[in-house]
Design a protein around this motif. Structure first.
Motif, PDB file in Angstrom:
ATOM      1  N   VAL A  34       0.856  -1.190   0.000  1.00 16.76           N
ATOM      2  CA  VAL A  34       0.000   0.000   0.000  1.00 16.76           C
ATOM      3  C   VAL A  34       0.888   1.234   0.000  1.00 16.76           C
ATOM      4  CG1 VAL A  34      -1.844   1.254   1.170  1.00 16.76           C
ATOM      5  CG2 VAL A  34      -1.754  -1.250   1.311  1.00 16.76           C
ATOM      6  N   HIS A  35       0.560   2.189  -0.871  1.00 18.73           N
ATOM      7  CA  HIS A  35       1.354   3.413  -0.931  1.00 18.73           C
ATOM      8  C   HIS A  35       0.464   4.573  -1.313  1.00 18.73           C
ATOM      9  CE1 HIS A  35       5.789   3.911  -0.642  1.00 18.73           C
ATOM     10  NE2 HIS A  35       5.500   5.131  -1.061  1.00 18.73           N
ATOM     11  N   GLY A  36       0.820   5.753  -0.843  1.00 17.75           N
ATOM     12  CA  GLY A  36       0.080   6.951  -1.181  1.00 17.75           C
ATOM     13  C   GLY A  36       0.723   7.681  -2.341  1.00 17.75           C
ATOM     14  N   SER A  37      -0.095   8.178  -3.252  1.00 14.96           N
ATOM     15  CA  SER A  37       0.456   8.878  -4.414  1.00 14.96           C
ATOM     16  C   SER A  37       1.100  10.206  -4.023  1.00 14.96           C
ATOM     17  CB  SER A  37      -0.644   9.121  -5.450  1.00 14.96           C
ATOM     18  OG  SER A  37      -1.595  10.069  -4.976  1.00 14.96           O
ATOM     19  N   ALA A  38       0.745  10.739  -2.848  1.00 16.28           N
ATOM     20  CA  ALA A  38       1.291  12.029  -2.401  1.00 16.28           C
ATOM     21  C   ALA A  38       2.359  11.863  -1.325  1.00 16.28           C
ATOM     22  CB  ALA A  38       0.163  12.920  -1.886  1.00 16.28           C
ATOM     23  N   ASP A  39       2.940  10.681  -1.227  1.00 16.97           N
ATOM     24  CA  ASP A  39       3.981  10.428  -0.230  1.00 16.97           C
ATOM     25  C   ASP A  39       5.272  11.100  -0.676  1.00 16.97           C
ATOM     26  OD1 ASP A  39       5.868   9.420   1.556  1.00 16.97           O
ATOM     27  OD2 ASP A  39       4.860   7.491   1.729  1.00 16.97           O
ATOM     28  N   LEU A  81      -1.755  -1.532  -3.954  1.00 15.20           N
ATOM     29  CA  LEU A  81      -2.833  -0.557  -3.820  1.00 15.20           C
ATOM     30  C   LEU A  81      -2.216   0.827  -3.730  1.00 15.20           C
ATOM     31  CD1 LEU A  81      -5.758   0.363  -3.297  1.00 15.20           C
ATOM     32  CD2 LEU A  81      -5.349  -0.072  -0.850  1.00 15.20           C
ATOM     33  N   LEU A  82      -2.496   1.655  -4.712  1.00 18.82           N
ATOM     34  CA  LEU A  82      -2.029   3.038  -4.701  1.00 18.82           C
ATOM     35  C   LEU A  82      -3.203   3.921  -4.287  1.00 18.82           C
ATOM     36  CD1 LEU A  82       0.332   4.939  -5.309  1.00 18.82           C
ATOM     37  CD2 LEU A  82      -0.539   5.135  -7.640  1.00 18.82           C
ATOM     38  N   VAL A  83      -3.100   4.521  -3.109  1.00 21.57           N
ATOM     39  CA  VAL A  83      -4.173   5.373  -2.587  1.00 21.57           C
ATOM     40  C   VAL A  83      -3.932   6.796  -3.079  1.00 21.57           C
ATOM     41  CG1 VAL A  83      -5.363   6.211  -0.538  1.00 21.57           C
ATOM     42  CG2 VAL A  83      -4.419   3.890  -0.573  1.00 21.57           C
ATOM     43  N   GLN A  84      -4.843   7.291  -3.876  1.00 29.00           N
ATOM     44  CA  GLN A  84      -4.667   8.606  -4.476  1.00 29.00           C
ATOM     45  C   GLN A  84      -4.649   9.715  -3.422  1.00 29.00           C
ATOM     46  OE1 GLN A  84      -3.896   9.152  -7.667  1.00 29.00           O
ATOM     47  NE2 GLN A  84      -3.900   6.912  -7.887  1.00 29.00           N
ATOM     48  N   GLU A  85      -3.661  10.591  -3.540  1.00 29.45           N
ATOM     49  CA  GLU A  85      -3.499  11.775  -2.695  1.00 29.45           C
ATOM     50  C   GLU A  85      -3.228  11.460  -1.223  1.00 29.45           C
ATOM     51  OE1 GLU A  85      -3.071  14.585  -4.165  1.00 29.45           O
ATOM     52  OE2 GLU A  85      -3.555  13.627  -6.066  1.00 29.45           O
ATOM     53  N   MET A  86      -2.863  10.231  -0.906  1.00 25.46           N
ATOM     54  CA  MET A  86      -2.511   9.900   0.479  1.00 25.46           C
ATOM     55  C   MET A  86      -1.038  10.214   0.720  1.00 25.46           C
ATOM     56  SD  MET A  86      -3.057   6.373   2.692  1.00 25.46           S
ATOM     57  CE  MET A  86      -1.650   5.444   2.027  1.00 25.46           C
ATOM     58  N   ASP A  87      -0.743  10.857   1.871  1.00 24.28           N
ATOM     59  CA  ASP A  87       0.633  11.201   2.195  1.00 24.28           C
ATOM     60  C   ASP A  87       1.275  10.125   3.060  1.00 24.28           C
ATOM     61  OD1 ASP A  87      -0.203  11.611   4.837  1.00 24.28           O
ATOM     62  OD2 ASP A  87      -0.311  13.794   4.632  1.00 24.28           O
ATOM     63  N   HIS A  88       2.462  10.417   3.570  1.00 22.04           N
ATOM     64  CA  HIS A  88       3.222   9.400   4.306  1.00 22.04           C
ATOM     65  C   HIS A  88       2.556   9.004   5.619  1.00 22.04           C
ATOM     66  CE1 HIS A  88       6.787   7.014   5.011  1.00 22.04           C
ATOM     67  NE2 HIS A  88       6.952   7.562   6.199  1.00 22.04           N
ATOM     68  N   LEU A  97      -0.670   8.832   6.109  1.00 23.25           N
ATOM     69  CA  LEU A  97      -1.962   8.219   5.776  1.00 23.25           C
ATOM     70  C   LEU A  97      -3.113   9.207   5.683  1.00 23.25           C
ATOM     71  CD1 LEU A  97      -1.698   5.003   8.017  1.00 23.25           C
ATOM     72  CD2 LEU A  97      -0.492   5.574   5.896  1.00 23.25           C
ATOM     73  N   ALA A  98      -2.823  10.499   5.628  1.00 25.90           N
ATOM     74  CA  ALA A  98      -3.862  11.500   5.415  1.00 25.90           C
ATOM     75  C   ALA A  98      -4.079  11.685   3.916  1.00 25.90           C
ATOM     76  CB  ALA A  98      -3.483  12.830   6.055  1.00 25.90           C
ATOM     77  N   VAL A  99      -5.315  11.901   3.525  1.00 28.68           N
ATOM     78  CA  VAL A  99      -5.666  12.139   2.127  1.00 28.68           C
ATOM     79  C   VAL A  99      -6.098  13.594   1.986  1.00 28.68           C
ATOM     80  CG1 VAL A  99      -7.186  11.520   0.221  1.00 28.68           C
ATOM     81  CG2 VAL A  99      -6.330   9.744   1.764  1.00 28.68           C
ATOM     82  N   GLU A 100      -5.286  14.360   1.266  1.00 32.72           N
ATOM     83  CA  GLU A 100      -5.544  15.792   1.095  1.00 32.72           C
ATOM     84  C   GLU A 100      -5.800  16.474   2.440  1.00 32.72           C
ATOM     85  OE1 GLU A 100      -8.725  15.715  -1.849  1.00 32.72           O
ATOM     86  OE2 GLU A 100      -7.247  16.161  -3.412  1.00 32.72           O
ATOM     87  N   GLY A 101      -4.994  16.132   3.429  1.00 36.21           N
ATOM     88  CA  GLY A 101      -5.080  16.742   4.749  1.00 36.21           C
ATOM     89  C   GLY A 101      -6.077  16.099   5.695  1.00 36.21           C
ATOM     90  N   ASN A 102      -6.873  15.168   5.222  1.00 32.67           N
ATOM     91  CA  ASN A 102      -7.869  14.497   6.065  1.00 32.67           C
ATOM     92  C   ASN A 102      -7.236  13.249   6.676  1.00 32.67           C
ATOM     93  OD1 ASN A 102     -10.007  13.177   7.257  1.00 32.67           O
ATOM     94  ND2 ASN A 102     -11.357  13.294   5.477  1.00 32.67           N
ATOM     95  N   ALA A 103      -6.915  13.308   7.965  1.00 32.57           N
ATOM     96  CA  ALA A 103      -6.216  12.210   8.635  1.00 32.57           C
ATOM     97  C   ALA A 103      -7.059  10.952   8.755  1.00 32.57           C
ATOM     98  CB  ALA A 103      -5.763  12.660  10.024  1.00 32.57           C
ATOM     99  N   ASP A 104      -8.365  11.084   8.636  1.00 28.75           N
ATOM    100  CA  ASP A 104      -9.248   9.929   8.782  1.00 28.75           C
ATOM    101  C   ASP A 104      -9.536   9.222   7.460  1.00 28.75           C
ATOM    102  OD1 ASP A 104      -9.649  10.171  11.580  1.00 28.75           O
ATOM    103  OD2 ASP A 104     -11.088  11.799  11.231  1.00 28.75           O
ATOM    104  N   ALA A 105      -9.044   9.747   6.338  1.00 30.01           N
ATOM    105  CA  ALA A 105      -9.452   9.222   5.035  1.00 30.01           C
ATOM    106  C   ALA A 105      -8.612   8.042   4.551  1.00 30.01           C
ATOM    107  CB  ALA A 105      -9.421  10.338   3.998  1.00 30.01           C
ATOM    108  N   GLY A 106      -7.328   8.002   4.912  1.00 29.82           N
ATOM    109  CA  GLY A 106      -6.466   6.933   4.418  1.00 29.82           C
ATOM    110  C   GLY A 106      -6.668   5.590   5.097  1.00 29.82           C
ATOM    111  N   PRO A 107      -6.701   5.539   6.441  1.00 22.61           N
ATOM    112  CA  PRO A 107      -6.803   4.248   7.131  1.00 22.61           C
ATOM    113  C   PRO A 107      -7.960   3.358   6.691  1.00 22.61           C
ATOM    114  CG  PRO A 107      -6.109   5.923   8.672  1.00 22.61           C
ATOM    115  CD  PRO A 107      -6.421   6.639   7.393  1.00 22.61           C
ATOM    116  N   PRO A 108      -9.179   3.869   6.448  1.00 27.23           N
ATOM    117  CA  PRO A 108     -10.247   2.971   6.003  1.00 27.23           C
ATOM    118  C   PRO A 108      -9.945   2.295   4.662  1.00 27.23           C
ATOM    119  CG  PRO A 108     -11.190   5.000   6.856  1.00 27.23           C
ATOM    120  CD  PRO A 108      -9.710   5.225   6.738  1.00 27.23           C
ATOM    121  N   GLN A 109      -9.255   2.984   3.765  1.00 26.56           N
ATOM    122  CA  GLN A 109      -8.912   2.366   2.488  1.00 26.56           C
ATOM    123  C   GLN A 109      -7.900   1.243   2.690  1.00 26.56           C
ATOM    124  OE1 GLN A 109      -8.567   4.943  -1.029  1.00 26.56           O
ATOM    125  NE2 GLN A 109      -8.813   6.711   0.354  1.00 26.56           N
ATOM    126  N   ILE A 110      -6.952   1.457   3.589  1.00 30.23           N
ATOM    127  CA  ILE A 110      -5.982   0.406   3.902  1.00 30.23           C
ATOM    128  C   ILE A 110      -6.679  -0.777   4.567  1.00 30.23           C
ATOM    129  CG2 ILE A 110      -3.893  -0.137   5.208  1.00 30.23           C
ATOM    130  CD1 ILE A 110      -3.203   2.877   5.004  1.00 30.23           C
TER     131      ILE A 110
END
Length: 293
Positions: free
Chosen positions: A228-233, A254-261, A263-276
């Motif tokens: 699993v990796h974030g495109s914005a890492d 799994l490439l999570v779009q706009e997820m940073d290192h 696990l936040a997606v576009e600044g939303n800290a709760d958005a990455g973990p559910p996808q993982i």
């Protein structure tokens, strides 16, 4: 996120000291699959927080919550010498990368011995991804999950991270220091500007870490793997996931779009973990189907 979760403390005494963590259990009836969550670099606590990181991202706690919402238990823990994982007499110069692997193996064994728990996966974030891969050689795990994991040796990743971001003379000194440590040689007197990064007491740990090529370790691991990796890492760029996937073409990437290192997606800290957690749940289902067949 609405779900029923029960948390209980878990402690394990090892020859080196005590490991302390939090076991998160779903509110549903067990037994439950379980994931050992292994945090990234530095003095990280069970929630993923570190004195070296600004704020308190708590990404490992959020990941535990997301897993519980999928009916999956997890154990997250304070790293050796951090928080409640007390190791009397532990000195920085005595720490080696293998110690972190040994701790993960010991905790995996503890989880396997719990009759409430079933299928066991090792999930590592960042540096913890390499810990998970190495621990899976000896731990009773059924699969490995690499989240934001490096695909090259840590010395090479650090070289790329710092390239072009420092004054020329300082960059040359950094590259020389990394080369020295990669050759398993220590530096008695690093330049003052590099003392924090390459202080003498941390050099033995860095040498022990730089020995491992994560792609080679993964290629030799006879277990199912999820990458699993974030495109914005920005810290561990996506190319690292591609290197890992090249080493194990049978692994799911799994490439999570706009997820940073963290696990936040576009600044939303709760958005990455559910996808993982969703991808982990799919892997668990595959493992349980293959076991039942």
């Amino acid at each position: 996120m609405a779900f029923d979760m029960h948390e209980e403390p878990l402690e394990l005494t090892t020859p080196a000291g005590k490991l302390s963590g939090t076991l998160a259990l779903p509110g549903t009836r067990g037994p439950w699959p379980v994931v050992l969550l292994i945090a990234g670099a530095g003095p990280a606590d069970r929630d993923g927080n570190s004195a070296l990181l600004p704020g308190a991202p708590g990404h490992m706690r959020r990941l535990a919550q997301a897993l519980v919402a999928k009916g999956i238990a997890s154990l997250r823990y304070d790293k050796r010498g951090v928080g409640a994982s007390v190791h009397p007499g532990l000195q920085e110069e005595d720490l080696r990368f293998r110690h972190l692997v040994d701790d993960a193996v010991a905790l995996a064994g503890r989880l396997r011995a719990d009759p409430r728990l079933g299928t066991l996966l090792l999930l590592g974030h960042s540096e913890g991804a390499l810990v998970a891969k190495l621990a899976a050689r000896d731990a009773p795990a059924q699969a490995v999950v690499s989240v934001a994991g490096a695909g090259m040796r840590a010395c090479d990743l650090m070289r790329e991270q710092l390239q072009g971001r420092l004054p020329e003379l300082l960059e040359e000194a950094v590259q020389a220091a990394l080369a020295t440590l990669a050759d398993e040689q220590t530096m008695d007197d690093p330049p003052d500007a590099l003392c924090l990064l390459f202080r003498p007491t941390v050099q033995p740990y860095l040498i022990s870490w730089f020995r491992y090529d994560p792609a080679e370790v993964l290629a030799d691991l006879p277990l199912p793997a999820l990458l699993v990796h974030g495109s914005a890492d920005a810290q561990v760029p996506v190319r690292n996931a591609e290197l890992l996937h090249a080493a194990r073409r049978d692994a799911r990437l799994l490439l999570v779009q706009e997820m940073d290192h963290l696990l936040a997606v576009e600044g939303n800290a709760d958005a990455g973990p559910p996808q993982i957690a969703g991808a982990v749940a799919e892997l668990v289902q595959q493992l349980e189907r293959s076991t039942a067949a």
